[in-house]
Design a protein around this motif. Structure first.
Motif, PDB file in Angstrom:
ATOM      1  N   LYS A 183       0.848  -1.192   0.000  1.00  0.00           N
ATOM      2  CA  LYS A 183       0.000   0.000   0.000  1.00  0.00           C
ATOM      3  C   LYS A 183       0.883   1.242   0.000  1.00  0.00           C
ATOM      4  N   TRP A 184       0.400   2.268  -0.654  1.00  0.00           N
ATOM      5  CA  TRP A 184       1.120   3.539  -0.647  1.00  0.00           C
ATOM      6  C   TRP A 184       0.130   4.656  -0.370  1.00  0.00           C
ATOM      7  N   LEU A 185       0.476   5.459   0.597  1.00  0.00           N
ATOM      8  CA  LEU A 185      -0.380   6.587   0.968  1.00  0.00           C
ATOM      9  C   LEU A 185       0.274   7.854   0.431  1.00  0.00           C
ATOM     10  N   ALA A 186      -0.461   8.587  -0.389  1.00  0.00           N
ATOM     11  CA  ALA A 186       0.081   9.808  -0.996  1.00  0.00           C
ATOM     12  C   ALA A 186       0.190  10.918   0.053  1.00  0.00           C
ATOM     13  N   PRO A 187       1.196  11.808  -0.086  1.00  0.00           N
ATOM     14  CA  PRO A 187       1.360  12.890   0.905  1.00  0.00           C
ATOM     15  C   PRO A 187       0.420  14.055   0.667  1.00  0.00           C
ATOM     16  N   THR A 188      -0.840  13.774   0.558  1.00  0.00           N
ATOM     17  CA  THR A 188      -1.842  14.807   0.279  1.00  0.00           C
ATOM     18  C   THR A 188      -2.578  15.159   1.580  1.00  0.00           C
ATOM     19  N   PRO A 189      -3.209  16.328   1.648  1.00  0.00           N
ATOM     20  CA  PRO A 189      -3.921  16.692   2.876  1.00  0.00           C
ATOM     21  C   PRO A 189      -5.210  15.893   3.068  1.00  0.00           C
ATOM     22  N   PHE A 190      -5.758  15.312   2.016  1.00  0.00           N
ATOM     23  CA  PHE A 190      -6.877  14.377   2.144  1.00  0.00           C
ATOM     24  C   PHE A 190      -6.292  12.989   1.920  1.00  0.00           C
ATOM     25  N   MET A 191      -7.020  11.933   2.287  1.00  0.00           N
ATOM     26  CA  MET A 191      -6.447  10.605   2.127  1.00  0.00           C
ATOM     27  C   MET A 191      -6.520  10.149   0.677  1.00  0.00           C
TER      28      MET A 191
ATOM     29  N   PHE B 117       1.482  19.916  -2.363  1.00  0.00           N
ATOM     30  CA  PHE B 117       1.046  19.656  -1.002  1.00  0.00           C
ATOM     31  C   PHE B 117       2.219  19.308  -0.091  1.00  0.00           C
ATOM     32  N   ALA B 118       3.233  18.661  -0.681  1.00  0.00           N
ATOM     33  CA  ALA B 118       4.320  18.149   0.150  1.00  0.00           C
ATOM     34  C   ALA B 118       5.259  19.278   0.585  1.00  0.00           C
ATOM     35  N   LEU B 119       5.436  20.291  -0.259  1.00  0.00           N
ATOM     36  CA  LEU B 119       6.445  21.302   0.037  1.00  0.00           C
ATOM     37  C   LEU B 119       6.171  22.159   1.279  1.00  0.00           C
TER      38      LEU B 119
ATOM     39  N   ARG C 272     -10.650   8.198  10.973  1.00  0.00           N
ATOM     40  CA  ARG C 272     -11.137   8.808   9.742  1.00  0.00           C
ATOM     41  C   ARG C 272     -10.039   8.926   8.689  1.00  0.00           C
ATOM     42  N   PRO C 273     -10.407   8.889   7.394  1.00  0.00           N
ATOM     43  CA  PRO C 273      -9.398   9.032   6.336  1.00  0.00           C
ATOM     44  C   PRO C 273      -8.548  10.294   6.507  1.00  0.00           C
ATOM     45  N   SER C 274      -9.168  11.407   6.948  1.00  0.00           N
ATOM     46  CA  SER C 274      -8.407  12.655   7.076  1.00  0.00           C
ATOM     47  C   SER C 274      -7.322  12.526   8.146  1.00  0.00           C
ATOM     48  N   LEU C 275      -7.582  11.744   9.198  1.00  0.00           N
ATOM     49  CA  LEU C 275      -6.569  11.577  10.245  1.00  0.00           C
ATOM     50  C   LEU C 275      -5.385  10.763   9.723  1.00  0.00           C
TER      51      LEU C 275
ATOM     52  N   ALA D 158      -4.392  10.665   6.634  1.00  0.00           N
ATOM     53  CA  ALA D 158      -3.636  11.546   5.735  1.00  0.00           C
ATOM     54  C   ALA D 158      -2.751  12.501   6.538  1.00  0.00           C
ATOM     55  N   ARG D 159      -3.256  13.014   7.664  1.00  0.00           N
ATOM     56  CA  ARG D 159      -2.463  13.967   8.441  1.00  0.00           C
ATOM     57  C   ARG D 159      -1.323  13.271   9.191  1.00  0.00           C
ATOM     58  N   ALA D 160      -1.569  12.043   9.631  1.00  0.00           N
ATOM     59  CA  ALA D 160      -0.508  11.290  10.321  1.00  0.00           C
ATOM     60  C   ALA D 160       0.627  10.959   9.345  1.00  0.00           C
ATOM     61  N   ARG D 161       0.276  10.794   8.094  1.00  0.00           N
ATOM     62  CA  ARG D 161       1.262  10.458   7.049  1.00  0.00           C
ATOM     63  C   ARG D 161       2.370  11.513   6.983  1.00  0.00           C
ATOM     64  N   ASN D 162       1.987  12.778   7.185  1.00  0.00           N
ATOM     65  CA  ASN D 162       2.934  13.872   6.982  1.00  0.00           C
ATOM     66  C   ASN D 162       3.503  14.438   8.278  1.00  0.00           C
ATOM     67  N   ALA D 163       3.149  13.857   9.416  1.00  0.00           N
ATOM     68  CA  ALA D 163       3.575  14.429  10.698  1.00  0.00           C
ATOM     69  C   ALA D 163       5.029  14.084  11.019  1.00  0.00           C
ATOM     70  N   ASP D 164       5.715  15.060  11.651  1.00  0.00           N
ATOM     71  CA  ASP D 164       7.082  14.810  12.128  1.00  0.00           C
ATOM     72  C   ASP D 164       7.062  14.316  13.572  1.00  0.00           C
ATOM     73  N   LEU D 165       6.016  14.743  14.293  1.00  0.00           N
ATOM     74  CA  LEU D 165       5.940  14.401  15.715  1.00  0.00           C
ATOM     75  C   LEU D 165       4.469  14.188  16.056  1.00  0.00           C
ATOM     76  N   LEU D 166       4.188  13.052  16.680  1.00  0.00           N
ATOM     77  CA  LEU D 166       2.814  12.767  17.087  1.00  0.00           C
ATOM     78  C   LEU D 166       2.710  12.873  18.606  1.00  0.00           C
TER      79      LEU D 166
END
Lengths: 471, 295
Positions: A222-230, B11-13, B58-61, B63-71
C-alpha cells in the motif's frame, strides 16, 4: 528550639520554690526574667523563622525529588514490572451467537449466481453458535507487527482467518503485508463479522466471495500519498485459492487485486471515504451442483477467468463529530463481475448415472453480472441504533450454447431469469463498546419462488484486548 | 499523471516549512504551539466537542498522520480505539510507538485512579490510570519540559528556541497557577458530582471532593433509574454542583441538577471549547465557572 524555653521554665520553677525571698529582690528578679524571656522569645522567633524558610526550600526540593522518583517509578512500572509475561501479545476473543427464525429451504442459494464459498453456519435455523474469533497481535520488533485470527466454528473446526505480518512504517507512506489477510477490495470485505452493522453478510458479498469475504494468501503493498486528504493505492498478489478462483497448483500469482481509496472530512461533522477495486483471478474446475434433465444431481465445473470491479462509498455524520450521542452512517457498494471460460458436467455421485456420465463438455460460458447494496444506520440515542439495508442483484447476462439444456435441467436456479432482492431492518443495543445485542428482520427474496421472512436475535461480545476499528 | 505529481509536490512542500506536529487532543497541540511558536505547526485530531474515547480512524486523520514529524498522544489507553489504526495506515516510520516522533504525555505525570483490579465489569477502565491528565495545570509544566526536550530531539536545528520557549511558558504558567490557586481557595473541600470520571486531576489540584459520578461505570451512559439512585446516594454528602465536560451529553447532568437543586456546571475540559481558546483561558474559565456556581 526547645532548649531555651526549657531553661526559662526551669528558672521560673526554681524561683517559685523560694518563698522567703524579699519583695524588692523579687521585683528585680522578675524584671530580669521578663527581659530574659523577651530576649529568648525574640531569638526563638528568629530561629523559627529560619526553620520555616529552610523547611519550605527542603519541601520544594523534596517535592521535586518525589516527582522525579514517581516519574521514574511509573515508567519502570509501565515497562511491565520486568516480567517476561509483559511481552505477551494482545489477546482478544469475540463471542457470537444467534437464534434465527426462517423457512426450511433445501439447498438455499441465490438464484442466477454460481454458489460461492462457505459460510460459518449463519444460515442455521433456531439457536446456533456463530464462529468465535480468537485474535493475537503484537509488535514483533521495531520493524514488524504480526496478527493471527482463528475462527472456531460451532462444530469445533478451527480456521485460520488471518495470519499476517506487516511492516511498521517503511517510510514514504509505504507499507507491506504478507501472509493470509482479508483483501482490501471494497469496503465491507476487510471488516470482520463482529464489525458488521447487520446480522448477516450482504447478498453482494455472498455471491462474490461467500459470506466470510475474500481472503488472500499473499502479499499486499500500500502507498499513501502525501496529500492533505487521504489518497491510497494498493496492490495484492496471492494464491487465489478462494472463490471465485480455485487452487490451481502453480508458481507465481494466482490472483491480483488493485485498489484506490480516497476520503476526507466535510466540516467537523462529516467524514467520507470512497474506493475503487479490481480483482482478477482464474478458476480451474470450479464445482457447483446442478440437476440433469432427469432431475438427478450432477456436477458442473467452470474453468476460466473471473474479473470483479467494486465501487464503494461511505459517509458518516455526527453532530460536531461527536458520535457518542447521535450519528448516522450511509454505506453503499456496487459491483460488476465478468467471467469467461469453458464448462463441463459430470456425475456428482458415480452410483447415480446422469446425462453427464463420463464427463461432457458444455462449451463456452460468458457471464456479466452486477448488483450492490445500500444501508443507513442511525444512532438515535446513546447505546441504541436502527438500520435499514437494501440488497439487489441484477439477473445479468449469460451466454452459453443452447445444447446445455440437453444435459442440464433448464429449471436449475442458475438459469433463472430473476432479480434477487433482500430488505433488512435492525435494532441494536450496546451496553458498552464491548457488547452488542441485535434484533433483525429481513425479507429475503434471494431465491426464486421463496419469500423468506427472517427474524434474527444475535449477541456479539468482545473480551480482552481493546481492538482498534477501521473507519 | 503529471498533474498528480504536481499536486503531490504542491502539497508536500509547505510541510517542510515548520515542524509538523499532530496531536490526538487539542491540549497538547496548544502546549506544543506555546513552546514552539512559529517554528512549529501543531494541529489536533479531535476537538473539545468530541468524546476523545470515541473517535473514528477517519481518512483525514490517516492523511495527516502520514505527513507528521511528531505525534503527541495522551496515552494511558485514551486513544486505544483509533490511534493504532491511524499509525499503521499512515506508513510513517517517524511517529510509530517507540520512535522519537511518538510522544505520550501520560508517561511523565503521576497517574491517579490506577485500578487495583483490571476487570471490565468496572466499565471502560484504563490499566494505566485516569487518562484525563490535562485538567490539572501543574501537569503542563512536567509534560511541557519533556515535550520541549523531545521537540529539540526531533528538530535539533531549533533546539534553543524550544528550550527558551518552554522556559518562558513555564515562568508565566507558574505565576498563573499561583494566582488560580489563590482565587480558587473557596473551592477546597466542596462536594461535587461528576458526569464522567474526567476530573480526578482537577479535583486533586483544587481540593474538590467527588462524592458521586452519574455514569454507573466509566464510559457507560446512565439511565434515569441509575440517575435516581445516584441522587439518593449523593444526597447525604450534600453536593454543591454537578460537573460535565462540554462534549458530554447535557441530559444526565441537567436531570440531576433539577432533581438535586444544584447548579449544572459545564467545564471546557480542553482547549477549543466555548470560552477556552487557549490554555490560559481553559483554566481561567474552569476556575470562574466553579466559583460562580458557589454563589
Amino acid at each position: 528550639m526547645i532548649r531555651p524555653s526549657l531553661i526559662v521554665l526551669a528558672a521560673s520553677g526554681v524561683l517559685a520554690s523560694f518563698p522567703a525571698a524579699a519583695d524588692t529582690d523579687l521585683q528585680a528578679l522578675r524584671a530580669e526574667i521578663a527581659q530574659m524571656k523577651q530576649a529568648y522569645e525574640q531569638r526563638i522567633a528568629a530561629l523559627e523563622n529560619r526553620l520555616v524558610q529552610a523547611e519550605s526550600t527542603s519541601t520544594q526540593a523534596k517535592a521535586a525529588a518525589e516527582q522525579a522518583a514517581t516519574r521514574a517509578a511509573t515508567q519502570t512500572a509501565r515497562a511491565g514490572d520486568g516480567k517476561a509475561s509483559a511481552f505477551n501479545p494482545e489477546i482478544g476473543l469475540v463471542l457470537q451467537g444467534q437464534a434465527k427464525r426462517m423457512q426450511d429451504v433445501p439447498e438455499r442459494m441465490v438464484s442466477g449466481y454460481w454458489p460461492a464459498g462457505h459460510d460459518h453456519g449463519a444460515e442455521k435455523r433456531g439457536a446456533s453458535l456463530q464462529h468465535s474469533e480468537l485474535m493475537f497481535a503484537a509488535n514483533i520488533d521495531p520493524g514488524f507487527r504480526g496478527v493471527a485470527r482463528f475462527a472456531v466454528t460451532g462444530a469445533g473446526e478451527v480456521e485460520v482467518e488471518e495470519a499476517s505480518v506487516s511492516t511498521l512504517g517503511l517510510g514514504n507512506g509505504l507499507s507491506v503485508r504478507a501472509g493470509r489477510f482479508a483483501s482490501n477490495i471494497g469496503y465491507e470485505n476487510a471488516r470482520h463479522p463482529h464489525e458488521w452493522d447487520f446480522a448477516d453478510a450482504t447478498l453482494m458479498q455472498k455471491v462474490l466471495f461467500g459470506a466470510e469475504g475474500y481472503r488472500q494468501d499473499g502479499v499486499q503493498v500500500k502507498w499513501l500519498a502525501p496529500t492533505p486528504f487521504m489518497l491510497q493505492f494498493g496492490a495484492e498478489f496471492g494464491r487465489g485459492a478462494n472463490f471465485p478462483g480455485t487452487d490451481r497448483n502453480k508458481n507465481g500469482s494466482g490472483a491480483g487485486a488493485l485498489f484506490a481509496k480516497t476520503g476526507g472530512d466535510v466540516g467537523a461533522s462529516n467524514a467520507w471515504q470512497a474506493g475503487l477495486s479490481f480483482l482478477n483471478t482464474s478458476a480451474a474446475d470450479r464445482a457447483a451442483h446442478f440437476e440433469d434433465t432427469g432431475g438427478v444431481e450432477a456436477e458442473s465445473f467452470f474453468s476460466g477467468k473471473s474479473r470483479t470491479a467494486i465501487a464503494d462509498f461511505v459517509w458518516k455524520w455526527a453532530p460536531n463529530g461527536n458520535a457518542s450521542d447521535r450519528s448516522l452512517k450511509l454505506q453503499t457498494e456496487v459491483f460488476r463481475r465478468t467471467e469467461q471460460g469453458t464448462w463441463r458436467c459430470d456425475d456428482a455421485d458415480p452410483a447415480n448415472a446422469t446425462t453427464c456420465t463420463g464427463g461432457v463438455a458444455l462449451g463456452d460460458l460468458l457471464t456479466r453480472q452486477t448488483g450492490g447494496y445500500a444501508s443507513a444506520v442511525y444512532q438515535f440515542m446513546p447505546k441504541w441504533r436502527v438500520g435499514y439495508r437494501h440488497d439487489w442483484l441484477g439477473k445479468g447476462s449469460k451466454s452459453f450454447d443452447a445444447m446445455v439444456f440437453n444435459l442440464l435441467d433448464a429449471g436449475n436456479h442458475y438459469f433463472a431469469d430473476f432479480k434477487p432482492r433482500k430488505d433488512s431492518v435492525m435494532l441494536d443495543w450496546s451496553n458498552s463498546e464491548f457488547s452488542r445485542l441485535r434484533l433483525q428482520y429481513a425479507r429475503d427474496r434471494a431465491m426464486m419462488g421463496v419469500t423468506d421472512n427472517q427474524v434474527t436475535l444475535q449477541y456479539i461480545m468482545s473480551l480482552g484486548a481493546h481492538g482498534a476499528h477501521k473507519f | 499523471m503529471r498533474i498528480l505529481t504536481l499536486l503531490l509536490f504542491a502539497f508536500a512542500l509547505p510541510a517542510q516549512a515548520a515542524l509538523n506536529i499532530f496531536s490526538t487532543v487539542p491540549e497538547w497541540a496548544a502546549l506544543a504551539q506555546e513552546i514552539g511558536g512559529d517554528k512549529v505547526k501543531a494541529t489536533a485530531a479531535t476537538t473539545a466537542l468530541q468524546d476523545p474515547h470515541r473517535i473514528d480512524a477517519r481518512p483525514s486523520l490517516i492523511a495527516r498522520a502520514r505527513n507528521a514529524d511528531l505525534l503527541l498522544a495522551t496515552g494511558a489507553e485514551l486513544e486505544v480505539g483509533w490511534l493504532p489504526v491511524v499509525l499503521r495506515e499512515s506508513g510513517n516510520p517517524r511517529i510509530q510507538t517507540g520512535q522519537p516522533g511518538y510522544f505520550e504525555a501520560a508517561a511523565f505525570v503521576r497517574m491517579l485512579d490506577v485500578p487495583g483490579k483490571l476487570d471490565r465489569a468496572g466499565g471502560d477502565v484504563h490499566a494505566d490510570g485516569n487518562p484525563h491528565i490535562q485538567t490539572d495545570p501543574r501537569n503542563f509544566l512536567v509534560i511541557g519540559e519533556a515535550l520541549a526536550a523531545r521537540m529539540a530531539l526531533v528538530d535539533p536545528a531549533n533546539a534553543d528556541a524550544y528550550r527558551n520557549g518552554y522556559a518562558a511558558f513555564a515562568e508565566r504558567w507558574r505565576g498563573q497557577i499561583r494566582r488560580w490557586e489563590a482565587q480558587a481557595a473557596p473551592l477546597k473541600g466542596i462536594a461535587v458530582v461528576s458526569q464522567h470520571k474526567a476530573w480526578a486531576y482537577l479535583y486533586d489540584w483544587l481540593g474538590l471532593r467527588e462524592v458521586a459520578t452519574l455514569e454507573p461505570k466509566p464510559g457507560i451512559e446512565p439511565s434515569v433509574a441509575q440517575l435516581a439512585r445516584v441522587r439518593d446516594q449523593a444526597a447525604a454528602s450534600r453536593p454543591r454542583m454537578v460537573i460535565r465536560a462540554a462534549y458530554n451529553s447535557a441530559r444526565p447532568a441537567e436531570w440531576f441538577a433539577k432533581e438535586a437543586k444544584v447548579p449544572a456546571v459545564v467545564l471546557p475540559f480542553t482547549v477549543g471549547a466555548p470560552a477556552a481558546d487557549d490554555l490560559t483561558a481553559l483554566f481561567e474559565t474552569t476556575k470562574q465557572r466553579l466559583l460562580k456556581s458557589l454563589e
